[in-house]
Design a protein around this motif. Structure first.
Motif, short mmCIF file in Angstrom:
data_model
loop_
_atom_site.label_atom_id
_atom_site.label_comp_id
_atom_site.label_asym_id
_atom_site.label_seq_id
_atom_site.Cartn_x
_atom_site.Cartn_y
_atom_site.Cartn_z
N VAL A 74 17.82 -1.28 -8.47
CA VAL A 74 16.53 -1.44 -7.96
C VAL A 74 16.68 -1.50 -6.57
O VAL A 74 16.07 -0.88 -5.56
N LEU A 106 17.42 1.73 -4.66
CA LEU A 106 16.19 2.39 -4.89
C LEU A 106 15.43 2.25 -3.52
O LEU A 106 15.06 2.94 -2.84
N LYS A 118 16.88 3.14 -0.39
CA LYS A 118 16.79 4.37 -0.35
C LYS A 118 15.28 5.05 0.30
O LYS A 118 15.02 5.55 1.24
N HIS A 147 -13.02 1.40 -7.82
CA HIS A 147 -12.21 0.53 -7.50
C HIS A 147 -11.00 1.31 -6.83
O HIS A 147 -10.06 1.66 -7.35
N TYR A 167 -7.68 1.82 -4.78
CA TYR A 167 -6.41 1.16 -4.47
C TYR A 167 -5.42 2.33 -4.14
O TYR A 167 -5.54 3.46 -4.05
N PHE A 227 -1.06 1.87 -3.54
CA PHE A 227 0.41 1.25 -3.77
C PHE A 227 1.33 1.95 -2.75
O PHE A 227 2.56 1.36 -2.83
N ARG A 235 -0.85 -0.88 1.27
CA ARG A 235 -0.99 -1.44 -0.12
C ARG A 235 -2.42 -2.06 -0.04
O ARG A 235 -2.52 -2.93 0.84
N GLU A 258 -6.71 -2.76 -1.76
CA GLU A 258 -7.45 -2.53 -2.94
C GLU A 258 -8.99 -2.38 -2.37
O GLU A 258 -9.19 -3.53 -1.80
N VAL A 275 -1.43 7.43 -0.59
CA VAL A 275 -2.18 7.92 -1.86
C VAL A 275 -3.18 7.23 -2.40
O VAL A 275 -2.84 5.90 -2.61
N LEU A 276 -4.19 7.55 -2.34
CA LEU A 276 -5.39 6.56 -2.66
C LEU A 276 -5.84 6.97 -4.22
O LEU A 276 -5.81 8.23 -4.81
N GLY A 277 -6.12 6.06 -5.20
CA GLY A 277 -6.44 6.25 -6.51
C GLY A 277 -7.69 5.40 -6.92
O GLY A 277 -8.05 4.39 -5.83
N ASN A 289 -9.26 2.88 -9.96
CA ASN A 289 -8.82 2.26 -10.88
C ASN A 289 -9.49 2.93 -12.39
O ASN A 289 -8.85 2.97 -13.30
N ASP A 311 -9.53 7.92 -13.12
CA ASP A 311 -8.02 8.39 -12.88
C ASP A 311 -7.90 9.45 -12.14
O ASP A 311 -6.78 9.85 -11.72
N LEU A 345 6.39 14.77 -1.98
CA LEU A 345 5.41 14.31 -0.82
C LEU A 345 5.81 14.08 0.64
O LEU A 345 5.40 12.94 1.14
#
Lengths: 243, 776
Positions: free
Chosen positions: A4, A7, A10, A109, A111, A113, A118, A120, A141-143, A145, A148, A192
């Motif tokens: 981890v 990562l 990186k 909603h 959000y 990450f 970060r 919300e 990158v927006l999404g 909740n 989807d 990306l």
């Protein structure tokens, strides 16, 4: 455990590399604000095509070079319309505050990450009181909740000059002739990550350049999946019932 | 069953054939049924396996889908996404554990988009190397991924973690253990074995059965996907189908469905049993049926065989005990008809054998039988032999139609004279025999008289009256013989005698039989007598009264029969004449006579020899030639020969006889008339005959007496002869007195016992020598 760590290292490394790029971009992005005052503006026309020659919309082209000054802009907005982020790709300079107005009847909603920001916006409708400040360059990158399929890309760059291609894959820059570094980013980019597209020498007469992506690009679509019977019934009920 | 005791080969063959046939049929039916059932069961099981495969695939798919959905839901959880985005290892691990627990996954992994492991719910030592590779496969493959984990098969399901774009993959694993297997088992009724294996080892397996390691190894080794094959598991027989579920780096994952053949066959056990018992019952029934059938066939056959044997032995009486309208019944009826026909024919034959066809009277055989039975019973029986002398003439004189009536009429007449118990038989065309039951000789004779009278009457046939010339011979049993053949012979002899006699009736006399036999013997022997050497000549000297010397002799034939000894000429000459042998004899006599004369001539003895010649000889024209030849041959003078002939000898064919006589006379031979005064004496004839001499028969001479009639006859005969120029010889001189008289009356020559009896040649010569000596 060490995996981890490796990562994240990186990621951090990439981040820094990206940030450097963006930094450069940001700088370059500012120049057009200054240059017109300095010299006569040349016209740079760029078109992005995919592998098959189809025009690529929503590609972010950023230019960095001497003489380009960055500019801050006022609040920008990325709306949710019809359960989709509109525009799907928004490019802003680092330090820009972005509003996220919800123009739908349903709540969203929002959000993200992404390491760049970060945040919300929990289940809200209308426009949140405060815009969100994006003070780190990078990709957010927006999404949603709840929905989807909603995906939006916020490209925060340090580059002085940047623009998003239109439906024909074109951008137009007015800038003083000179040599500039071009950066390209599109949601279809591998990992990306933005691409450096080399130097551009813009003459006084301007430049008309076509850029080609090595891959096929599918149009960005934010479409909900085909409704199941249950879903369909829900929709119908929704339409019929007074809201 | 009595027939079983006498099991003949046909019966046995039939029974055996039927039983074997049925056994073969039943056996093949049973076999084929079994085979068919076995095939059907296999087919059924194979189909179930096929369906089972589909069910398993579906089941796994559904399970995977369910799990996939569950994992997707988990992956979509905001908190989980947050945890994943955080990148914090312990957080991630606990999140994985938590979420895995939510859906009861046995393990959960988080992989990055390149397939590298980020976090895992498994503890360190439980993680096997290469697991990430498997996880990568889970990412790339679409179907259910089964991997062996800790000796068990686990189903791995993955889902992308979208935030909102895919940032990682979460993989969850679920052990496929007993519940899955049980579920499949309950759905399909098939047993399931799941196995992940490499060529070297079994990596994981779980099964609803408990196969031994050997069985398992065989299962893994021998199965081919899609081809059901037999497998023995748990000691039972299963039909197994291998279903490939996926490949591993080294090895593969397979599911095996097992359908129990034994169980499936159990359903047919009932059928099996039934079929078997039906087979047994059918066999038994067929055995009984075959026995019954064989008996039904062979009983009539045996009966018919017996009947045939009986018929063969001559028993035609017993009826045939086979009824029925079938072939056997028909055969039996035909047999019965044949039996009757044979019996009838035999009766017919017997009848024909014992009866005369034309007249219907008994024949000789039957007559003998009857005589025989009467003798055996001790009853006297009289035999009357009856001859119809003119039978042939009667027949010739009648038309055909009338002739046919003759015998029946005769028969009627004969039967009319018979009483109860008597019978008539036909011995020959014209000879009949009457058997008079219970009569002895006397009674028979008494009856015969009456018979003679009755039969003597004319016989009426339509308009014609026929006279019957009947001769009867009578004999009686047991007085005239104790055997039928003998009696028949004797009555026949009596009949022969009767035929010769004028009374036409003769009762058998003792000795006639032997007489007859003697006669017949002699007749037979006579024919060969010249060759046999039994014949010889005796010479009776003739005394010449004038010269008182013997210069002549009469040659008399003597015959020495091997059996009977010396047979007198008086006996055999008439026989020879009757049977035609006289010619032979005479020829011999002439030849021998000539020879003897020739011999005597050679020895210096010159005699004249007289030979007797018969009537038959006179009819032979060659006689003259023959005699001429003999004269020459033996070098005798013709005058030395004298032929003596009776007058009656000439009678038959006067012309020819006289011609021969003339011929003989021509040769220079002397001729003499023998037995003058007896027989057919004819002076007229005497005139015509070229004779030189006349012999007076001995009947006149033997008791010659001066005062008897014989004297007159002799004397006058001598004178007459002399008058006719003939010499006279007197035969039968036996007394001196006779001799003296004859000398007195001037007889030329005498011959008789007084002078000498006939002597053989040597004796004659000796006698002549003595006489000459005496004379001198």
């Amino acid at each position: 455990m060490h995996r981890v760590d490796r990562l994240s290292f990186k990621l951090a490394l990439e981040e820094s590399v990206a940030m450097t790029k963006w930094g450069w971009g940001l700088t370059l992005g500012l120049l057009p604000a200054l240059l017109p005052a300095l010299a006569g503006a040349a016209s740079l026309q760029l078109q992005v095509l995919d592998r098959d020659g189809r025009p690529v919309e929503f590609a972010v082209l950023s230019l960095e070079g001497a003489g380009l000054a960055a500019q801050t802009t006022g609040p920008v907005e990325l709306a949710q319309v019809d359960k989709a982020f509109v525009p799907p790709v928004l490019a802003v300079r680092t330090g820009t505050a972005v509003n996220f107005p919800n123009r739908d009847r349903v709540r969203h909603h929002v959000y993200s990450f992404s390491p760049a920001k970060r945040f919300e916006l929990r289940l809200y409708s209308g426009t949140p009181a405060e815009p969100v400040l994006f003070d780190k360059p990078g990709l957010v990158v927006l999404g949603c909740n709840i929905h989807d399929w909603m995906v939006g890309y916020l490209y925060i760059t340090d580059a002085p000059l940047f623009a998003v291609t239109d439906a024909l894959g074109r951008v137009n820059f007015e800038l003083p002739p000179g040599d500039y570094q071009l950066g390209l980013w599109h949601p279809s980019n591998p990992d990306l990550l933005p691409q450096a597209r080399g130097e551009l020498a813009v003459g006084a007469a301007g430049l008309n350049q076509s850029l080609s992506l090595e891959w096929q690009v599918a149009p960005l679509v934010q479409r909900p999946p085909a409704p199941s019977a249950f879903g369909q019934a829900f929709e119908d009920a929704l339409r019929e019932s007074p809201q | 069953m009595p027939c079983v005791n006498r099991l003949n080969s046909f019966q046995a063959r039939l029974v055996l054939a039927l039983v074997l046939l049925l056994a073969a049929v039943m056996a093949s039916v049973y076999l084929f049924a079994r085979l068919a059932v076995g095939e059907a069961v296999r087919e059924q099981t194979a189909q179930r396996l096929e369906v089972g495969e589909k069910v398993l695939q579906r089941l796994l798919e559904v399970r995977r889908q369910q799990l996939s959905d569950a994992v997707s839901v988990l992956a979509a959880d905001f908190g989980f996404k947050e945890a994943v985005a955080s990148g914090d290892a312990p957080t991630l691990r606990s999140a994985l554990l938590n979420h895995a627990a939510r859906i009861r996954a046995d393990e959960a992994l988080l992989l990055d988009l390149n397939g590298r492991l980020i976090a895992s719910s498994l503890a360190g030592e439980q993680r096997k190397p290469g697991f990430d590779a498997l996880a990568l496969q889970a990412v790339s493959s679409g179907g259910p991924l089964l991997v062996p984990v800790r000796g068990q098969l686990h189903l791995l399901v993955d889902s992308p973690v979208r935030a909102p774009v895919p940032v990682a993959r979460v993989v969850m694993g679920f052990a496929l253990d007993r519940p899955v297997i049980e579920e499949l088992r309950s759905l399909t009724g098939l047993e399931l074995t799941l196995a992940a294996h490499s060529p070297e080892a079994v990596l994981a397996y779980s099964s609803s059965l408990t196969p031994s390691p050997l069985e398992l190894a065989a299962l893994l080794r021998d199965s081919r996907a899609g081809v059901p094959h037999d497998q023995r598991l748990n000691g039972e027989l299963y039909l197994s189908r291998a279903i490939p579920l996926g490949d591993l780096a080294r090895g593969r994952v397979e599911a095996f469905l097992h359908g129990s053949l034994q169980q499936a066959m159990e359903g047919f056990v009932g059928l099996d049993r039934d079929l078997f018992s039906v087979t047994l019952v059918a066999l038994l029934a067929s055995l009984l049926l075959a026995l019954a059938l064989a008996r039904a066939i062979s009983r009539p056959l045996s009966e018919l065989t017996r009947v045939a044997e009986r018929i063969g032995q001559g028993d035609y009486a017993e009826p045939i005990a086979i009824a029925g309208r079938d072939e056997f019944g028909r055969l039996a009826r035909v047999f019965g008809q044949m039996q009757e026909a044979i019996a009838e024919r035999e009766r017919q034959l017997a009848h024909n054998a014992l009866h005369d066809a034309v007249s219907g009277l008994a024949n000789r055989s039957l007559a003998l039988e009857r005589i025989g039975s009467a003798l055996q019973a001790g009853r006297p029986v009289g035999l009357v032999a009856l001859a119809l002398k003119n039978y042939r003439q009667l027949l010739d004189s009648l038309s055909d139609a009338t002739a046919e009536q003759l015998l029946p009429a005769l028969r009627l007449r004969l039967e009319a004279v018979l009483g109860l118990g008597d019978s008539a038989a036909r011995l020959a065309d014209d000879e009949f025999l009457l058997l008079l039951d219970g009569r002895d000789a006397e009674a028979s004779v008494a009856l015969v008289d009456r018979i003679q009278q009755l039969l003597g009457k004319p016989l009426w046939l339509g308009e014609q009256a026929l006279s019957l010339d009947i001769a009867l011979g009578v004999a009686a049993a047991p007085s005239d013989g104790d055997e039928p053949e003998l009696l028949l012979r004797r009555v026949d002899i009596a009949l022969q005698d009767a035929l010769q006699s004028p009374e036409r009736l003769q009762v058998y006399q003792q000795g006639r039989d032997s007489d007859y036999r003697r006669q017949i013997d002699l007749i037979r022997a006579l024919r060969h007598a010249p060759q046999q050497g039994g014949l010889l000549l005796h010479f009776q000297p003739k005394l010449d009264l004038r010269l008182d010397r013997v210069r002549q002799a009469e040659a008399l034939l003597r015959w020495q029969h091997p059996l009977y000894g010396m047979v007198s000429p008086g006996e055999f000459i008439p026989l020879a004449e009757r049977t035609g042998s006289i010619g032979l004899l005479t020829a011999w006599v002439i030849e021998e006579g000539c020879r003897q004369l020739g011999e005597w001539n050679a020895n210096g003895l010159h005699l004249q020899l007289s030979l007797n010649v018969s009537a038959d000889d006179l009819l032979q024209v060659e006689l003259v030639e023959r005699v001429a030849g003999l004269i020459r041959q033996h070098r005798i003078e013709p005058a030395q020969l004298v032929f003596e002939i009776t007058e009656s000898a000439v009678m038959q064919d006067q012309a020819r006889a006289l011609a021969v006589l003339d011929g003989l006379r021509g040769l220079g031979i002397g001729l003499s008339v023998d037995d003058f005064g007896t027989g057919y004496s004819s002076l007229a004839q005497l005139k015509r005959m070229p004779v030189q001499e006349l012999k007076i028969d001995q009947s006149f001479v033997r008791e010659l007496d001066a005062r008897s009639e014989d004297a007159v006859i002799v004397r006058s005969t001598i004178e007459m002869s002399h008058s006719l120029g003939l010499k006279v010889v007197a035969e039968g001189v036996e007394q001196a007195g006779a001799l003296a008289l004859l000398r007195q009356w001037g007889c030329d020559c005498v011959q008789g016992y007084f002078i000498s009896r006939p002597l053989p040649a040597e004796a004659l010569v000796a006698w002549l020598g003595e006489r000459e000596a005496q004379e001198v």
